[in-house]
Design a protein around this motif. Structure first.
Motif, PDB file in Angstrom:
ATOM      1  N   PHE A 130     -25.094  -5.188  14.933  1.00  0.00           N
ATOM      2  CA  PHE A 130     -24.345  -4.080  14.358  1.00  0.00           C
ATOM      3  C   PHE A 130     -23.423  -4.617  13.281  1.00  0.00           C
ATOM      4  O   PHE A 130     -22.919  -5.733  13.376  1.00  0.00           O
ATOM      5  N   SER A 131     -23.194  -3.794  12.267  1.00  0.00           N
ATOM      6  CA  SER A 131     -22.169  -4.093  11.269  1.00  0.00           C
ATOM      7  C   SER A 131     -21.273  -2.881  11.132  1.00  0.00           C
ATOM      8  O   SER A 131     -21.741  -1.797  10.811  1.00  0.00           O
ATOM      9  N   GLY A 132     -19.993  -3.062  11.380  1.00  0.00           N
ATOM     10  CA  GLY A 132     -19.030  -1.976  11.257  1.00  0.00           C
ATOM     11  C   GLY A 132     -18.096  -2.160  10.085  1.00  0.00           C
ATOM     12  O   GLY A 132     -17.000  -1.605  10.070  1.00  0.00           O
ATOM     13  N   TYR A 133     -18.516  -2.902   9.078  1.00  0.00           N
ATOM     14  CA  TYR A 133     -17.632  -3.245   7.960  1.00  0.00           C
ATOM     15  C   TYR A 133     -17.062  -2.015   7.254  1.00  0.00           C
ATOM     16  O   TYR A 133     -15.865  -1.925   7.030  1.00  0.00           O
ATOM     17  N   TYR A 134     -17.885  -1.050   6.906  1.00  0.00           N
ATOM     18  CA  TYR A 134     -17.409   0.090   6.108  1.00  0.00           C
ATOM     19  C   TYR A 134     -16.602   1.087   6.916  1.00  0.00           C
ATOM     20  O   TYR A 134     -15.763   1.789   6.375  1.00  0.00           O
ATOM     21  N   ASP A 135     -16.846   1.177   8.201  1.00  0.00           N
ATOM     22  CA  ASP A 135     -16.085   2.103   9.038  1.00  0.00           C
ATOM     23  C   ASP A 135     -14.842   1.466   9.637  1.00  0.00           C
ATOM     24  O   ASP A 135     -13.981   2.160  10.149  1.00  0.00           O
ATOM     25  N   HIS A 136     -14.761   0.165   9.611  1.00  0.00           N
ATOM     26  CA  HIS A 136     -13.611  -0.576  10.156  1.00  0.00           C
ATOM     27  C   HIS A 136     -13.367  -0.239  11.628  1.00  0.00           C
ATOM     28  O   HIS A 136     -12.232  -0.095  12.061  1.00  0.00           O
ATOM     29  N   GLN A 137     -14.454  -0.068  12.390  1.00  0.00           N
ATOM     30  CA  GLN A 137     -14.322   0.238  13.802  1.00  0.00           C
ATOM     31  C   GLN A 137     -15.293  -0.599  14.610  1.00  0.00           C
ATOM     32  O   GLN A 137     -16.286  -1.094  14.101  1.00  0.00           O
ATOM     33  N   SER A 138     -14.975  -0.694  15.891  1.00  0.00           N
ATOM     34  CA  SER A 138     -15.880  -1.403  16.786  1.00  0.00           C
ATOM     35  C   SER A 138     -17.106  -0.541  17.058  1.00  0.00           C
ATOM     36  O   SER A 138     -17.120   0.660  16.767  1.00  0.00           O
TER      37      SER A 138
END
Length: 106
Positions: free
Chosen positions: A32-40
Protein backbone atom coordinates in the motif's frame (compact mmCIF):
# COMPACT_ATOMS: atom_id res chain seq x y z
CA UNK A 1 -3.90 16.47 11.33
CA UNK A 2 -2.36 13.18 10.31
CA UNK A 3 1.37 12.67 10.30
CA UNK A 4 2.64 11.78 6.84
CA UNK A 5 3.76 8.16 7.12
CA UNK A 6 5.20 8.21 3.60
CA UNK A 7 8.05 10.45 2.42
CA UNK A 8 7.66 10.05 -1.35
CA UNK A 9 4.92 8.92 -3.77
CA UNK A 10 6.96 5.86 -4.72
CA UNK A 11 7.30 4.63 -1.12
CA UNK A 12 5.17 1.62 -0.27
CA UNK A 13 4.68 -0.53 2.82
CA UNK A 14 3.84 -4.21 3.03
CA UNK A 15 0.38 -4.56 4.54
CA UNK A 16 1.48 -7.46 6.76
CA UNK A 17 3.88 -5.02 8.46
CA UNK A 18 1.33 -2.27 9.13
CA UNK A 19 -2.13 -3.89 9.62
CA UNK A 20 -3.13 -4.28 13.27
CA UNK A 21 -6.86 -5.07 12.96
CA UNK A 22 -7.34 -8.79 13.70
CA UNK A 23 -10.28 -8.85 11.26
CA UNK A 24 -8.04 -7.96 8.30
CA UNK A 25 -6.17 -10.88 6.76
CA UNK A 26 -3.38 -10.04 4.31
CA UNK A 27 -1.46 -12.31 1.97
CA UNK A 28 2.28 -12.12 1.46
CA UNK A 29 3.79 -9.28 -0.58
CA UNK A 30 0.63 -7.15 -0.76
CA UNK A 31 1.47 -3.48 -0.38
CA UNK A 32 0.00 0.00 0.00
CA UNK A 33 1.03 3.60 -0.54
CA UNK A 34 -0.75 6.30 1.43
CA UNK A 35 1.48 9.19 0.36
CA UNK A 36 -1.20 11.43 -1.18
CA UNK A 37 -3.82 10.86 1.50
CA UNK A 38 -1.36 11.13 4.40
CA UNK A 39 -3.19 8.37 6.26
CA UNK A 40 -2.55 4.86 7.39
CA UNK A 41 -4.10 1.93 5.54
CA UNK A 42 -6.67 1.16 8.24
CA UNK A 43 -7.72 4.77 8.88
CA UNK A 44 -7.60 6.10 5.34
CA UNK A 45 -8.42 3.14 3.12
CA UNK A 46 -10.73 0.75 5.04
CA UNK A 47 -14.06 2.27 6.12
CA UNK A 48 -16.92 1.01 8.31
CA UNK A 49 -14.88 -1.83 9.69
CA UNK A 50 -14.97 -2.59 13.40
CA UNK A 51 -11.87 -4.03 15.02
CA UNK A 52 -9.29 -1.26 15.17
CA UNK A 53 -8.05 -0.14 18.61
CA UNK A 54 -10.45 2.83 18.75
CA UNK A 55 -13.63 0.94 17.83
CA UNK A 56 -12.75 -1.97 20.15
CA UNK A 57 -12.48 0.51 23.03
CA UNK A 58 -15.93 1.96 22.25
CA UNK A 59 -18.03 -1.21 22.10
CA UNK A 60 -18.11 -4.89 21.20
CA UNK A 61 -20.93 -5.46 18.68
CA UNK A 62 -20.49 -9.23 18.76
CA UNK A 63 -20.83 -9.52 22.54
CA UNK A 64 -23.36 -6.69 22.99
CA UNK A 65 -25.61 -7.16 19.95
CA UNK A 66 -24.72 -10.58 18.52
CA UNK A 67 -23.52 -9.10 15.22
CA UNK A 68 -21.54 -11.21 12.79
CA UNK A 69 -18.29 -9.30 12.25
CA UNK A 70 -16.98 -8.53 8.78
CA UNK A 71 -13.56 -9.79 7.75
CA UNK A 72 -11.48 -8.16 5.06
CA UNK A 73 -9.35 -10.68 3.20
CA UNK A 74 -6.66 -9.36 0.85
CA UNK A 75 -4.78 -11.92 -1.23
CA UNK A 76 -1.10 -12.17 -2.11
CA UNK A 77 0.67 -9.72 -4.42
CA UNK A 78 -2.08 -7.09 -4.23
CA UNK A 79 -1.16 -3.43 -4.85
CA UNK A 80 -3.45 -0.85 -3.24
CA UNK A 81 -2.81 2.74 -4.31
CA UNK A 82 -3.17 5.95 -2.37
CA UNK A 83 -6.75 7.21 -2.54
CA UNK A 84 -8.40 3.79 -2.74
CA UNK A 85 -11.35 3.36 -0.36
CA UNK A 86 -12.60 -0.08 0.66
CA UNK A 87 -16.16 0.21 1.99
CA UNK A 88 -17.07 -2.62 4.32
CA UNK A 89 -20.64 -3.80 4.84
CA UNK A 90 -21.03 -2.61 8.42
CA UNK A 91 -21.01 -6.13 9.90
CA UNK A 92 -24.31 -7.21 8.34
CA UNK A 93 -26.27 -5.74 11.22
CA UNK A 94 -29.00 -4.24 9.01
CA UNK A 95 -32.18 -6.27 8.67
CA UNK A 96 -32.97 -6.60 4.93
CA UNK A 97 -36.64 -7.27 5.63
CA UNK A 98 -37.10 -3.97 7.50
CA UNK A 99 -37.89 -0.65 5.83
CA UNK A 100 -35.21 1.11 7.92
CA UNK A 101 -31.47 0.56 7.64
CA UNK A 102 -30.96 1.83 11.20
CA UNK A 103 -28.83 -0.71 13.17
CA UNK A 104 -31.34 -1.48 15.93
CA UNK A 105 -29.56 -3.52 18.61
CA UNK A 106 -32.55 -5.85 19.05
Amino acid sequence: MHQNLYHHWSETKYLKDIVTNPLIEVGDYSYFSGYYDHQSFEDGCVRYHWGDDHSRALFDPQAEFGWQLDRLIIGRYVCIASGVVILMGGNHNHHPDWISAYPFPE
